[in-house]
Design a protein around this motif. Structure first.
Motif, PDB file in Angstrom:
ATOM      1  N   ALA A  73      48.024  39.045  19.909  1.00  0.00           N
ATOM      2  CA  ALA A  73      47.820  38.521  21.266  1.00  0.00           C
ATOM      3  C   ALA A  73      49.015  37.684  21.703  1.00  0.00           C
ATOM      4  O   ALA A  73      49.456  37.752  22.856  1.00  0.00           O
ATOM      5  CB  ALA A  73      46.542  37.686  21.302  1.00  0.00           C
TER       6      ALA A  73
ATOM      7  N   TYR B   7      52.144  38.049  20.866  1.00  0.00           N
ATOM      8  CA  TYR B   7      53.292  38.911  21.145  1.00  0.00           C
ATOM      9  C   TYR B   7      52.953  40.064  22.087  1.00  0.00           C
ATOM     10  O   TYR B   7      53.804  40.916  22.338  1.00  0.00           O
ATOM     11  CB  TYR B   7      53.847  39.473  19.838  1.00  0.00           C
ATOM     12  CG  TYR B   7      54.766  38.523  19.096  1.00  0.00           C
ATOM     13  CD1 TYR B   7      56.149  38.607  19.239  1.00  0.00           C
ATOM     14  CD2 TYR B   7      54.251  37.552  18.260  1.00  0.00           C
ATOM     15  CE1 TYR B   7      56.994  37.737  18.560  1.00  0.00           C
ATOM     16  CE2 TYR B   7      55.084  36.680  17.572  1.00  0.00           C
ATOM     17  CZ  TYR B   7      56.450  36.779  17.730  1.00  0.00           C
ATOM     18  OH  TYR B   7      57.287  35.922  17.055  1.00  0.00           O
ATOM     19  N   ASP B   8      51.709  40.132  22.586  1.00  0.00           N
ATOM     20  CA  ASP B   8      51.283  41.195  23.496  1.00  0.00           C
ATOM     21  C   ASP B   8      51.417  42.575  22.860  1.00  0.00           C
ATOM     22  O   ASP B   8      51.860  43.540  23.492  1.00  0.00           O
ATOM     23  CB  ASP B   8      52.092  41.138  24.802  1.00  0.00           C
ATOM     24  CG  ASP B   8      51.582  42.088  25.865  1.00  0.00           C
ATOM     25  OD1 ASP B   8      50.368  42.347  25.898  1.00  0.00           O
ATOM     26  OD2 ASP B   8      52.402  42.609  26.649  1.00  0.00           O
TER      27      ASP B   8
ATOM     28  N   HIS C 215      41.436  39.628  24.020  1.00  0.00           N
ATOM     29  CA  HIS C 215      42.784  39.720  24.583  1.00  0.00           C
ATOM     30  C   HIS C 215      43.699  40.639  23.773  1.00  0.00           C
ATOM     31  O   HIS C 215      44.890  40.756  24.099  1.00  0.00           O
ATOM     32  CB  HIS C 215      43.404  38.323  24.675  1.00  0.00           C
ATOM     33  CG  HIS C 215      42.625  37.371  25.525  1.00  0.00           C
ATOM     34  ND1 HIS C 215      42.377  37.606  26.858  1.00  0.00           N
ATOM     35  CD2 HIS C 215      42.003  36.205  25.225  1.00  0.00           C
ATOM     36  CE1 HIS C 215      41.653  36.613  27.363  1.00  0.00           C
ATOM     37  NE2 HIS C 215      41.406  35.763  26.385  1.00  0.00           N
TER      38      HIS C 215
ATOM     39  N   ARG D   7      44.452  44.539  22.568  1.00  0.00           N
ATOM     40  CA  ARG D   7      44.170  45.938  22.850  1.00  0.00           C
ATOM     41  C   ARG D   7      44.092  46.691  21.521  1.00  0.00           C
ATOM     42  O   ARG D   7      45.089  46.802  20.793  1.00  0.00           O
ATOM     43  CB  ARG D   7      45.259  46.533  23.750  1.00  0.00           C
ATOM     44  CG  ARG D   7      45.391  45.801  25.075  1.00  0.00           C
ATOM     45  CD  ARG D   7      46.470  46.383  25.984  1.00  0.00           C
ATOM     46  NE  ARG D   7      47.806  46.356  25.414  1.00  0.00           N
ATOM     47  CZ  ARG D   7      48.571  45.264  25.326  1.00  0.00           C
ATOM     48  NH1 ARG D   7      48.111  44.086  25.736  1.00  0.00           N
ATOM     49  NH2 ARG D   7      49.794  45.332  24.812  1.00  0.00           N
TER      50      ARG D   7
ATOM     51  N   ASN E 235      38.652  46.330  25.878  1.00  0.00           N
ATOM     52  CA  ASN E 235      39.876  46.286  25.071  1.00  0.00           C
ATOM     53  C   ASN E 235      39.907  47.375  24.013  1.00  0.00           C
ATOM     54  O   ASN E 235      40.785  47.377  23.147  1.00  0.00           O
ATOM     55  CB  ASN E 235      40.038  44.919  24.404  1.00  0.00           C
ATOM     56  CG  ASN E 235      38.848  44.516  23.537  1.00  0.00           C
ATOM     57  OD1 ASN E 235      37.716  44.929  23.794  1.00  0.00           O
ATOM     58  ND2 ASN E 235      39.095  43.692  22.523  1.00  0.00           N
TER      59      ASN E 235
ATOM     60  N   PRO F 168      53.305  46.903  25.043  1.00  0.00           N
ATOM     61  CA  PRO F 168      53.574  45.580  25.618  1.00  0.00           C
ATOM     62  C   PRO F 168      54.112  45.654  27.037  1.00  0.00           C
ATOM     63  O   PRO F 168      54.767  46.631  27.429  1.00  0.00           O
ATOM     64  CB  PRO F 168      54.635  45.001  24.666  1.00  0.00           C
ATOM     65  CG  PRO F 168      54.419  45.710  23.378  1.00  0.00           C
ATOM     66  CD  PRO F 168      53.966  47.099  23.743  1.00  0.00           C
ATOM     67  N   LYS F 169      53.854  44.622  27.804  1.00  0.00           N
ATOM     68  CA  LYS F 169      54.264  44.592  29.208  1.00  0.00           C
ATOM     69  C   LYS F 169      55.769  44.775  29.355  1.00  0.00           C
ATOM     70  O   LYS F 169      56.235  45.439  30.280  1.00  0.00           O
ATOM     71  CB  LYS F 169      53.824  43.277  29.849  1.00  0.00           C
ATOM     72  CG  LYS F 169      54.136  43.175  31.341  1.00  0.00           C
ATOM     73  CD  LYS F 169      53.594  41.881  31.924  1.00  0.00           C
ATOM     74  CE  LYS F 169      53.826  41.835  33.441  1.00  0.00           C
ATOM     75  NZ  LYS F 169      55.272  41.859  33.791  1.00  0.00           N
TER      76      LYS F 169
END
Length: 297
Positions: A136, A138-139, A171, A173, A208, A289-290
């Motif tokens: 979470a 580090y996405d 949070h 995925r 998620n 990741p974004k």
């Protein structure tokens, strides 16, 4: 990597998640032949952290255009060791920006579970909870191999091991490898009759959750015995259009890559074209990741 890229080009595969195998098989003193597979003999397996170093080296040797087609996930850690998150953090800091996910983490995994040195790996143990907090931070998506049951129990025996992380880490995925199924399970139970209903509920309860549809899901779930798409599974994908993605599950050899991936054609052809593209490509890219997603815009 050359053989993998050639197989991808020959079969219109634009992007691929890539990871190492997190365990290595012991060539035991009593065994006359090097085992080619974990089930080749009765020798133990052990957690193999060098697998990530090998993947990173292979990717760094590629030209940038080719490297951008691969999305590497970290896997070389012991998921029963509470040091695991520290090792993962160290790898992330060693190669900033390289890693795009964590996994495929081997927890419940057929007979391999009993062959691995140490404690039984579970997706809901304390060590993995620490990894999820790091994911979470580090996405990073987390891909888990967590069998839904054993070879003989005709019920979702190990469901809590995957459901607890989904519930407690909203949070993060999670990509559930093969929807909790495996070919070994199917050798003993031709079809897990509870899988569809369980998955339907989990998708409704946990936004998620994402599902990897590999070849062990293709048959006997997505397609019937005559190769026709199953209406129930088509409906499930239509109801959750952003939550399914394709996987090949090939290991080290890529001659079968095209055949495996084209096996999904009847199912994809039965979906509306925009949805088929989501399942075949976009859903996986969107779970990354974004910072990776932003580079595609």
């Amino acid at each position: 990597m050359d053989k993998l890229l050639a197989a991808m080009d020959a079969n219109r595969i634009e992007h691929a998640m890539i990871s190492g195998i997190p365990v290595a098989k012991t060539w035991h003193e009593d065994e006359p032949k090097r085992p080619r597979y974990y089930a080749g003999d009765d020798a133990d397996a052990y957690w193999y952290s060098a697998t990530d170093t090998l993947v990173a080296a292979a990717l760094k040797a590629l030209p940038p255009a080719q490297r951008s087609r691969f999305h590497p996930f970290l896997s070389g850690f012991n998921p029963s060791d509470k040091n695991a998150d520290a090792l993962v953090r160290q790898m992330l800091e060693l190669d900033p920006g390289l890693w795009q996910g964590i996994g495929e983490v081997f927890t419940r995994h057929d007979d391999l579970t009993a062959l691995i040195h140490g404690d039984t790996p579970r997706a809901n143990n304390e060590a993995m909870k620490r990894v999820y907090h790091l994911a979470a931070e580090y996405d990073l998506p987390v891909m888990l191999h967590s069998n839904i049951t054993s070879k003989r129990e005709k019920n979702p025996l190990y469901l809590e091991e995957i459901e607890e992380p989904l519930r407690d880490h909203p949070h993060v995925r999670f990509i559930w490898a093969h929807a909790g199924s495996s070919m070994e399970l199917h050798r003993h139970q031709e079809r897990l009759d509870f899988l569809y209903g369980t998955l339907e509920r989990l998708l409704g309860d946990y936004p998620n959750l994402y599902v990897d549809l590999s070849w062990s899901v293709l048959d006997p779930y997505l397609l019937d015995e005559k190769g026709r798409p199953d209406p129930q599974w088509l409906d499930l994908v239509k109801r959750y259009p952003e939550r399914f993605m394709l996987g090949s599950d090939v290991v080290g050899r890529f001659d079968s890559l095209g055949e495996l991936m084209h096996g999904f054609d009847p199912f994809l052809d039965a979906l509306p074209e925009p949805l088929a593209r989501r399942v075949a490509l976009d859903n996986f890219l969107d779970v990354l990741p974004k910072r990776v997603r932003d580079t595609r815009r």
